[in-house]
Design an enzyme around this catalytic site. Structure first.
Site, PDB file in Angstrom:
ATOM      1  N   GLU A  20       0.821  -1.216   0.000  1.00 20.68           N
ATOM      2  CA  GLU A  20       0.000   0.000   0.000  1.00 20.68           C
ATOM      3  C   GLU A  20       0.854   1.264   0.000  1.00 20.68           C
ATOM      4  O   GLU A  20       0.387   2.338   0.372  1.00 20.68           O
ATOM      5  CB  GLU A  20      -0.941  -0.016   1.206  1.00 20.68           C
ATOM      6  CG  GLU A  20      -1.910  -1.179   1.204  1.00 20.68           C
ATOM      7  CD  GLU A  20      -2.761  -1.225   2.464  1.00 20.68           C
ATOM      8  OE1 GLU A  20      -3.585  -0.318   2.656  1.00 20.68           O
ATOM      9  OE2 GLU A  20      -2.579  -2.170   3.249  1.00 20.68           O
ATOM     10  N   SER A 146      -6.663  -2.179   1.941  1.00 20.87           N
ATOM     11  CA  SER A 146      -6.916  -1.521   0.659  1.00 20.87           C
ATOM     12  C   SER A 146      -7.391  -2.483  -0.424  1.00 20.87           C
ATOM     13  O   SER A 146      -7.191  -2.244  -1.610  1.00 20.87           O
ATOM     14  CB  SER A 146      -5.662  -0.772   0.168  1.00 20.87           C
ATOM     15  OG  SER A 146      -5.383   0.324   1.003  1.00 20.87           O
ATOM     16  N   TYR A 217      -9.385   4.008  -4.933  1.00 25.66           N
ATOM     17  CA  TYR A 217      -8.418   5.085  -5.059  1.00 25.66           C
ATOM     18  C   TYR A 217      -8.393   5.801  -6.401  1.00 25.66           C
ATOM     19  O   TYR A 217      -7.845   6.898  -6.487  1.00 25.66           O
ATOM     20  CB  TYR A 217      -7.016   4.546  -4.731  1.00 25.66           C
ATOM     21  CG  TYR A 217      -6.941   4.011  -3.330  1.00 25.66           C
ATOM     22  CD1 TYR A 217      -7.102   4.855  -2.241  1.00 25.66           C
ATOM     23  CD2 TYR A 217      -6.761   2.650  -3.074  1.00 25.66           C
ATOM     24  CE1 TYR A 217      -7.066   4.370  -0.940  1.00 25.66           C
ATOM     25  CE2 TYR A 217      -6.724   2.162  -1.784  1.00 25.66           C
ATOM     26  CZ  TYR A 217      -6.871   3.026  -0.729  1.00 25.66           C
ATOM     27  OH  TYR A 217      -6.845   2.539   0.562  1.00 25.66           O
ATOM     28  N   ARG A 256     -11.721   3.316  11.070  1.00 23.57           N
ATOM     29  CA  ARG A 256     -12.831   3.218  10.112  1.00 23.57           C
ATOM     30  C   ARG A 256     -13.295   1.770  10.050  1.00 23.57           C
ATOM     31  O   ARG A 256     -12.497   0.864   9.812  1.00 23.57           O
ATOM     32  CB  ARG A 256     -12.395   3.663   8.720  1.00 23.57           C
ATOM     33  CG  ARG A 256     -13.564   3.862   7.746  1.00 23.57           C
ATOM     34  CD  ARG A 256     -13.128   3.981   6.302  1.00 23.57           C
ATOM     35  NE  ARG A 256     -12.759   2.675   5.766  1.00 23.57           N
ATOM     36  CZ  ARG A 256     -11.593   2.412   5.174  1.00 23.57           C
ATOM     37  NH1 ARG A 256     -10.661   3.337   5.071  1.00 23.57           N
ATOM     38  NH2 ARG A 256     -11.343   1.192   4.709  1.00 23.57           N
ATOM     39  N   ASP A 258     -15.694  -1.065   8.261  1.00 25.78           N
ATOM     40  CA  ASP A 258     -16.318  -1.372   6.979  1.00 25.78           C
ATOM     41  C   ASP A 258     -17.362  -2.465   7.156  1.00 25.78           C
ATOM     42  O   ASP A 258     -17.075  -3.511   7.767  1.00 25.78           O
ATOM     43  CB  ASP A 258     -15.263  -1.828   5.967  1.00 25.78           C
ATOM     44  CG  ASP A 258     -14.219  -0.747   5.694  1.00 25.78           C
ATOM     45  OD1 ASP A 258     -14.554   0.443   5.861  1.00 25.78           O
ATOM     46  OD2 ASP A 258     -13.087  -1.092   5.323  1.00 25.78           O
ATOM     47  N   GLU A 272     -14.245  -5.444   8.643  1.00 27.13           N
ATOM     48  CA  GLU A 272     -12.941  -5.201   9.241  1.00 27.13           C
ATOM     49  C   GLU A 272     -12.865  -3.791   9.792  1.00 27.13           C
ATOM     50  O   GLU A 272     -13.693  -2.927   9.472  1.00 27.13           O
ATOM     51  CB  GLU A 272     -11.813  -5.434   8.232  1.00 27.13           C
ATOM     52  CG  GLU A 272     -11.848  -4.562   7.004  1.00 27.13           C
ATOM     53  CD  GLU A 272     -10.707  -4.896   6.041  1.00 27.13           C
ATOM     54  OE1 GLU A 272      -9.598  -4.391   6.280  1.00 27.13           O
ATOM     55  OE2 GLU A 272     -10.934  -5.641   5.080  1.00 27.13           O
ATOM     56  N   ASN A 274     -10.148  -0.571  10.251  1.00 25.04           N
ATOM     57  CA  ASN A 274      -8.883  -0.001   9.781  1.00 25.04           C
ATOM     58  C   ASN A 274      -8.371   1.009  10.807  1.00 25.04           C
ATOM     59  O   ASN A 274      -9.065   1.979  11.135  1.00 25.04           O
ATOM     60  CB  ASN A 274      -9.107   0.712   8.448  1.00 25.04           C
ATOM     61  CG  ASN A 274      -9.603  -0.228   7.371  1.00 25.04           C
ATOM     62  OD1 ASN A 274      -8.824  -0.856   6.672  1.00 25.04           O
ATOM     63  ND2 ASN A 274     -10.917  -0.350   7.248  1.00 25.04           N
ATOM     64  N   GLY A 278      -7.178   5.702   5.094  1.00 23.49           N
ATOM     65  CA  GLY A 278      -6.594   6.589   4.099  1.00 23.49           C
ATOM     66  C   GLY A 278      -6.963   8.048   4.281  1.00 23.49           C
ATOM     67  O   GLY A 278      -8.048   8.387   4.766  1.00 23.49           O
TER      68      GLY A 278
END
Length: 311
Positions: A20, A146, A217, A256, A258, A272, A274, A278
């Site tokens: 990443e 990611s 992205y 964050r 998800d 998951e 994070n 990002g």
């Protein structure tokens, strides 16, 4: 941090050694640019294996960690920073290591009462040759982010042979989970003094395929509906479960969560968490913060002010 922001020398860690790297360079540039003029000095550090030596020479007052993935997000860099006794942003060593392991994260979340997908860890060569659970299902590395190395195996498809390739570099075991149809959701949480605070819920629709690396992205790769149009009970449940996950995993700073929501069967599962989300131009966390009235530079400042180091 207790010192005034304008007096601080902040080192922003970016790049790093993981798959990443490019995302991290984008996140790090955004954070460093946002700090210019807010702090006394900004040092932009492309983190390599000499990181401890570089930081010992720079002597920053605080580190803003904008690394993603292996080494920067899994507790390794956090251990270096704690050894050097430099306050740093985001989660600490234990929470970072735990959340990078999807299987262990699911076990902790399940014990805390959070609904997570079924499935489990399987040898990648076995997954490449037969269906270890009935399709449709998702294959993902156990310790990447990611959406790197993620495959969706639909009904009627053959096993995904690429995970058995000699070129596969994401570990010998892979996570295989039933595919949950419906909506892709995310919730940002800020770890404030009064407790974790969820910001809002975003509904993410990839322009094509599923929510993979490109959809995350590439400009225009996905459409973000903010706030998500959901039944009120589902919206609130996603917010509360993201806060619960942040607390149960011992996260600090920004996280964050998800989710997938099957709007036909009314099933919400947390995929998951994070701990180094990002901060790129297409990232979800700064978008949610802006919706809640916190500009990008204010969010970055908050990360620096929230930085700490266990003593």
């Amino acid at each position: 941090m207790t010192r005034p922001l304008a007096e601080l020398h902040v080192a922003v860690l970016m790049g790093g050694l993981s798959s990443e790297r490019e995302v991290s360079l984008s996140s790090g540039k955004g954070c460093a640019d946002a700090l210019e003029g807010q702090v006394a000095r900004v040092s932009r550090v492309d983190a390599g294996r000499d990181l401890a030596q570089v930081l010992a020479e720079l002597k920053p007052d605080v580190v803003l960690n904008a690394l993603h993935g292996e080494w920067g997000e899994d507790g390794c860099v956090q251990g270096i920073l704690e050894t050097l006794q430099i306050p740093y942003s985001h989660s600490g060593l234990l929470a970072s290591a735990l959340t990078m392991d999807k299987d262990k994260t699911k076990a902790v979340l399940r014990a805390a009462g959070v609904d997570v997908p079924g499935g489990g860890l399987f040898d990648r060569h076995e997954v490449a040759t037969r269906h270890v659970i009935p399709p449709p299902y998702v294959i993902k590395p156990n310790a990447e982010g990611s959406s790197v190395g993620v495959y969706l195996v639909p009904d009627g498809a053959a096993p995904q042979t690429e995970v058995g390739s000699p070129d596969w570099t994401y570990g010998e075991e892979v996570m295989v989970e039933p595919y949950i149809p419906g909506k892709e959701l995310c919730v940002t949480v800020l770890g404030e003094a009064a407790g974790p605070r969820a910001l809002t819920v975003t509904d993410i629709t990839p322009v094509k395929g599923f929510y993979d690396y490109e959809a995350k992205y590439a400009p225009g790769g996905s459409v973000h509906k903010l706030p998500a149009e959901l039944p009120e009970a589902v919206f609130e449940r996603a917010m509360r479960e993201a806060e619960l996950a942040h607390r149960a995993l011992g996260c600090r700073g920004v996280s964050r969560s998800d989710f997938r929501y099957d709007d036909v069967k009314d099933v919400l599962v947390l995929l998951e968490v994070n701990t180094q989300p990002g901060m790129t131009p297409t990232s979800l966390v700064p978008e949610q913060a802006a919706y809640c009235g916190m500009a990008y530079k204010d969010l970055v400042r908050w990360m620096v002010e929230d930085a700490s180091c266990p003593r």
